[in-house]
Design a protein around this motif. Sequence first.
Motif, PDB file in Angstrom:
ATOM      1  N   TYR A   1     -14.761 102.596  63.490  1.00 31.87           N
ATOM      2  CA  TYR A   1     -15.267 102.406  64.565  1.00 31.87           C
ATOM      3  C   TYR A   1     -15.918 100.998  65.048  1.00 31.87           C
ATOM      4  O   TYR A   1     -16.930 101.025  65.008  1.00 31.87           O
ATOM      5  CB  TYR A   1     -16.432 103.486  65.070  1.00 31.87           C
ATOM      6  CG  TYR A   1     -17.089 103.568  66.277  1.00 31.87           C
ATOM      7  CD1 TYR A   1     -16.239 103.319  67.154  1.00 31.87           C
ATOM      8  CD2 TYR A   1     -18.393 103.403  66.312  1.00 31.87           C
ATOM      9  CE1 TYR A   1     -16.813 103.313  68.570  1.00 31.87           C
ATOM     10  CE2 TYR A   1     -18.933 103.389  67.613  1.00 31.87           C
ATOM     11  CZ  TYR A   1     -18.070 103.200  68.718  1.00 31.87           C
ATOM     12  OH  TYR A   1     -18.702 103.409  69.825  1.00 31.87           O
TER      13      TYR A   1
ATOM     14  N   LYS B   1     -18.211 110.014  66.732  1.00 30.47           N
ATOM     15  CA  LYS B   1     -17.169 110.193  67.670  1.00 30.47           C
ATOM     16  C   LYS B   1     -17.615 110.532  69.160  1.00 30.47           C
ATOM     17  O   LYS B   1     -17.104 109.872  69.910  1.00 30.47           O
ATOM     18  CB  LYS B   1     -16.396 111.399  67.074  1.00 30.47           C
ATOM     19  CG  LYS B   1     -15.557 111.130  66.034  1.00 30.47           C
ATOM     20  CD  LYS B   1     -14.526 112.130  65.671  1.00 30.47           C
ATOM     21  CE  LYS B   1     -13.788 111.825  64.241  1.00 30.47           C
ATOM     22  NZ  LYS B   1     -12.629 111.059  64.437  1.00 30.47           N
TER      23      LYS B   1
ATOM     24  N   LYS C   1     -19.329 113.584  63.732  1.00 31.74           N
ATOM     25  CA  LYS C   1     -19.039 114.236  64.906  1.00 31.74           C
ATOM     26  C   LYS C   1     -19.792 113.403  66.041  1.00 31.74           C
ATOM     27  O   LYS C   1     -19.587 113.134  66.950  1.00 31.74           O
ATOM     28  CB  LYS C   1     -19.663 115.677  64.742  1.00 31.74           C
ATOM     29  CG  LYS C   1     -19.603 116.642  66.130  1.00 31.74           C
ATOM     30  CD  LYS C   1     -19.849 117.887  65.973  1.00 31.74           C
ATOM     31  CE  LYS C   1     -21.295 118.006  66.389  1.00 31.74           C
ATOM     32  NZ  LYS C   1     -21.861 119.363  66.674  1.00 31.74           N
TER      33      LYS C   1
ATOM     34  N   GLN D   1     -18.850 107.078  70.209  1.00 31.21           N
ATOM     35  CA  GLN D   1     -17.607 106.458  70.881  1.00 31.21           C
ATOM     36  C   GLN D   1     -17.182 106.627  72.139  1.00 31.21           C
ATOM     37  O   GLN D   1     -16.762 105.963  72.776  1.00 31.21           O
ATOM     38  CB  GLN D   1     -16.494 106.518  69.653  1.00 31.21           C
ATOM     39  CG  GLN D   1     -15.482 105.687  69.856  1.00 31.21           C
ATOM     40  CD  GLN D   1     -14.445 105.754  68.720  1.00 31.21           C
ATOM     41  OE1 GLN D   1     -14.337 106.991  67.973  1.00 31.21           O
ATOM     42  NE2 GLN D   1     -13.603 104.902  68.533  1.00 31.21           N
ATOM     43  N   GLN D   2     -17.175 108.033  72.170  1.00 31.49           N
ATOM     44  CA  GLN D   2     -16.503 108.610  73.451  1.00 31.49           C
ATOM     45  C   GLN D   2     -17.418 108.239  74.731  1.00 31.49           C
ATOM     46  O   GLN D   2     -16.869 107.744  75.716  1.00 31.49           O
ATOM     47  CB  GLN D   2     -16.322 110.026  73.429  1.00 31.49           C
ATOM     48  CG  GLN D   2     -15.925 110.639  74.782  1.00 31.49           C
ATOM     49  CD  GLN D   2     -16.234 112.349  74.454  1.00 31.49           C
ATOM     50  OE1 GLN D   2     -16.639 113.010  73.765  1.00 31.49           O
ATOM     51  NE2 GLN D   2     -16.308 113.137  75.579  1.00 31.49           N
TER      52      GLN D   2
END
Length: 172
Positions: free
Chosen positions: A118, A82, A79, A85-86
């Motif tokens: 990623y 992510k 989580k 990355q966002q």
Amino acid sequence: MILFFTFWSFFHSVFAAQEINIPALRQLFYEARDSEKKADLLFEKIGNYGGKEGILIAYKAGAYALKAKYGANPLNKLKNVKKAQQYFSEAVQRDPQNLEIRFMRYAVEVQTPDFIGYSEHVNEDKNLLLNGLRKFPNSGFTLETATIARDFMRQYCECSEQEKQFVQQLRL
């Protein structure tokens, strides 16, 4: 009373944003690679940042990446990756030529295990960083960030032999 709290919240958020010290964040980000305590402190300082400044969003992304690194729960780790990355995507979108943002994203992606998937920007960011180092001091890198990027790339660069040789011989 509601007006007072609204004013206070606005006042506090404006002045809290002004208290963010980028060199201090840079130092924490650098030290946090080897210190969970420093990673926690970085997250404490920038994890709730809600503004629109690309460099600060990038440090927020870095803080989430470090939470993933030090986290114990695999689901929370994923989580946080992510979220990192966002936030990196948003930071690059806001300031695509900022080499410090690109370096932070590169440093996180190149050290993220391949199975997570990623690493899509590694080559793009690597090429921008190498180009920035070649053009230094006329590249947008500060001496401090160029030195950090060079030293990191000496150790972790996914580079060709020619690129590795360039980074190894680079004097700033």
